[in-house]
Design an enzyme around this catalytic site. Structure first.
Site, PDB file in Angstrom:
ATOM      1  N   GLY A 212      10.244  13.071  -7.928  1.00 59.86           N
ATOM      2  CA  GLY A 212       9.447  11.862  -7.662  1.00 59.86           C
ATOM      3  C   GLY A 212       8.513  11.574  -8.811  1.00 59.86           C
ATOM      4  N   ASN A 213       7.564  10.690  -8.614  1.00 63.78           N
ATOM      5  CA  ASN A 213       6.543  10.436  -9.634  1.00 63.78           C
ATOM      6  C   ASN A 213       5.218  10.103  -8.950  1.00 63.78           C
ATOM      7  OD1 ASN A 213       6.346   7.438  -9.295  1.00 63.78           O
ATOM      8  ND2 ASN A 213       8.499   7.546  -9.897  1.00 63.78           N
ATOM      9  N   HIS A 214       4.183   9.897  -9.738  1.00 60.61           N
ATOM     10  CA  HIS A 214       2.834   9.764  -9.175  1.00 60.61           C
ATOM     11  C   HIS A 214       2.479   8.363  -8.681  1.00 60.61           C
ATOM     12  CE1 HIS A 214       1.701  13.795 -10.172  1.00 60.61           C
ATOM     13  NE2 HIS A 214       2.058  13.629 -11.438  1.00 60.61           N
ATOM     14  N   SER A 215       3.417   7.439  -8.681  1.00 58.24           N
ATOM     15  CA  SER A 215       3.064   6.073  -8.258  1.00 58.24           C
ATOM     16  C   SER A 215       2.548   6.059  -6.813  1.00 58.24           C
ATOM     17  CB  SER A 215       4.302   5.173  -8.372  1.00 58.24           C
ATOM     18  OG  SER A 215       4.059   3.962  -7.715  1.00 58.24           O
ATOM     19  N   ALA A 280       7.943   2.111  -9.393  1.00 57.12           N
ATOM     20  CA  ALA A 280       8.247   3.109 -10.426  1.00 57.12           C
ATOM     21  C   ALA A 280       9.517   3.836  -9.982  1.00 57.12           C
ATOM     22  CB  ALA A 280       7.089   4.085 -10.561  1.00 57.12           C
TER      23      ALA A 280
END
Ligand code: CTP
Length: 403
Positions: A212-215, A280
């Site tokens: 995943g990512n931090h969005s 994102a």
């Protein structure tokens, strides 16, 4: 949900018998989700009590320039009241108050507030039929409309005098629906469908893990709220996010992975007028998802990744009437890279945020963006809240979008 939801409405009550109906009007506004404050003329207190209206509005009611509290005299700031309001609704508006409003007379708190108001002012006349038809009243009504105030026409029916005719204040339900319709008709994106993506995507590795990512999704949610406030019908396709939204014009579609986002977006793209892709999206996903939890059998684990479909690029290829907006998050050669993306993906606008800017990007409540159009015109904005950035983005869209 109503377009007045979340809005600050200042209700001005003047001394007509219909003032008793304002108790119900306040309840309707509150039920519609609006915040209400009430300002009264001194004489209107003979028709409905400030206690009734302060209880229902959950705010103190003011009718004089100052209030005595114990030994102190507190100034009731009419300028603050006027600036607080998104809309000022004067109901009932008597012939006397209308005449004073038309002529700039300022001999009570309500009138001082009216003269200080910068917001849209609605007024609902209430008087006997002959007063309503009188040339001086008609002149005042015309004058008030020419100043940009909006009249909620009186209705016909039995009047306090016992006579029958035009002059009765519009019923509270009709006042609310008149205002809702009027607000909506003036909104620049009324009748438009807007597709917005938000948040990260999660690409499963096994049943318990993902890439995943931090969005946080905040920027996309703010865009959805702004679009809805401008009158658009919004489809908000969101990856996993803790953001909440509650607006009648926003339909939220929750997805997890890039593939799911791709499908959901393509389901709605054909009929949308504007698409803004702020999500994102993961650029890569595991080539295979393990069906069982991966055990730590060896010291090193290699996971093969495959590129996800570029949703934005696919929309650019299919683009017909749609106005297409993308985002670019860059760390180097920002402008050049963003312009490259804009043209490669056939966009109308691209919103560039740089990770080099303190306070911009993931998990922040602020953002600093540069907006670039298809002619490579760049507009650089200061660091702002994401709510304000959403407004800037729509201002730039509205300058260029012609249905
Ligand atoms: N985007 C998308 N689908 C993807 C990847 C990105 O729709 N699979 C969209 C994003 O929502 C954003 C834009 O493409 O509007 C740019 O995303 P970004 O990650 O900055 O750029 P990429 O095109 O993925 O290019 P790169 O990672 O090489 O910078």
């Amino acid at each position: 949900m109503s377009v007045v939801s979340g809005k600050n409405i200042l209700l001005g009550v003047t001394a007509g018998i219909a003032a008793y109906k304002t108790a119900y009007l306040v309840r309707l506004f509150i039920k519609a989700g609006a915040h209400i404050k009430v300002v009264m003329t001194p004489a209107s207190k003979d028709f409905v009590t400030p206690l009734t209206l302060s209880t229902l509005s959950k705010n103190p009611v003011h009718s004089t320039f100052y209030t005595k509290e114990d030994e102190n005299e507190l100034w009731n700031n009419h300028v603050d009241l006027a600036l607080w309001a998104d809309y000022f609704v004067i109901a009932p508006a008597t012939a006397n108050t209308l005449s004073k409003m038309a002529n700039g007379t300022c001999d009570n708190l309500l009138l001082a507030t009216y003269l200080s108001a910068k917001c849209k002012v609605y007024f609902a006349p209430a008087m006997d039929l002959d007063m309503y038809k009188h040339s001086s009243t008609l002149d005042n009504l015309k004058k008030l409309e020419s100043y940009g105030n909006v009249m909620i026409p009186a209705e016909s029916g039995e009047l306090a005098s016992g006579l029958h005719g035009e002059g009765r204040m519009a019923e509270p339900e009709n006042i609310l629906s008149f205002i809702e319709k009027e607000i909506l008709s003036g909104l620049p994106l009324k009748g438009k469908k807007i597709l917005i993506t938000a948040g990260p995507t999660h690409e499963a590795i096994d049943p318990v893990r993902f890439i995943g990512n931090h969005s946080s999704g905040k920027m996309g949610f703010e865009l959805a709220k702004e679009a809805a406030n401008l009158g658009a019908e919004v489809i908000l396709v969101s990856g996993p996010s803790n953001e909440n939204v509650n607006h009648a014009f926003i339909e939220r579609v929750d997805v997890i992975s890039a593939d799911q986002m791709y499908k959901a977006v393509h389901q709605h793209y054909k009929v949308c007028d504007i698409a803004i892709l702020s999500a994102a999206v993961a650029d890569f996903k595991p080539s295979n998802i393990a069906s069982n939890k991966i055990k730590k059998k060896s010291a090193v684990l290699a996971i093969e990744l495959t590129q996800t479909k570029d949703i934005l690029a696919s929309l650019g290829k299919e683009k017909k009437h749609q106005f297409l907006v993308g985002f670019a998050l860059e760390t180097n050669n920002e402008l050049e890279n963003a312009k490259g993306k804009l043209h490669r993906k056939n966009l109308d606008l691209i919103v560039l945020n740089s990770l080099n800017d303190e306070g911009a990007g993931f998990k922040k409540t602020t953002n600093k963006v540069t907006i670039i159009d298809a002619e490579d015109n760049c507009t650089e904005f200061k660091m702002k809240s994401k709510t304000a950035v959403a407004k800037d983005i729509f201002n730039e869209i509205l300058k260029r979008y012609h249905a």
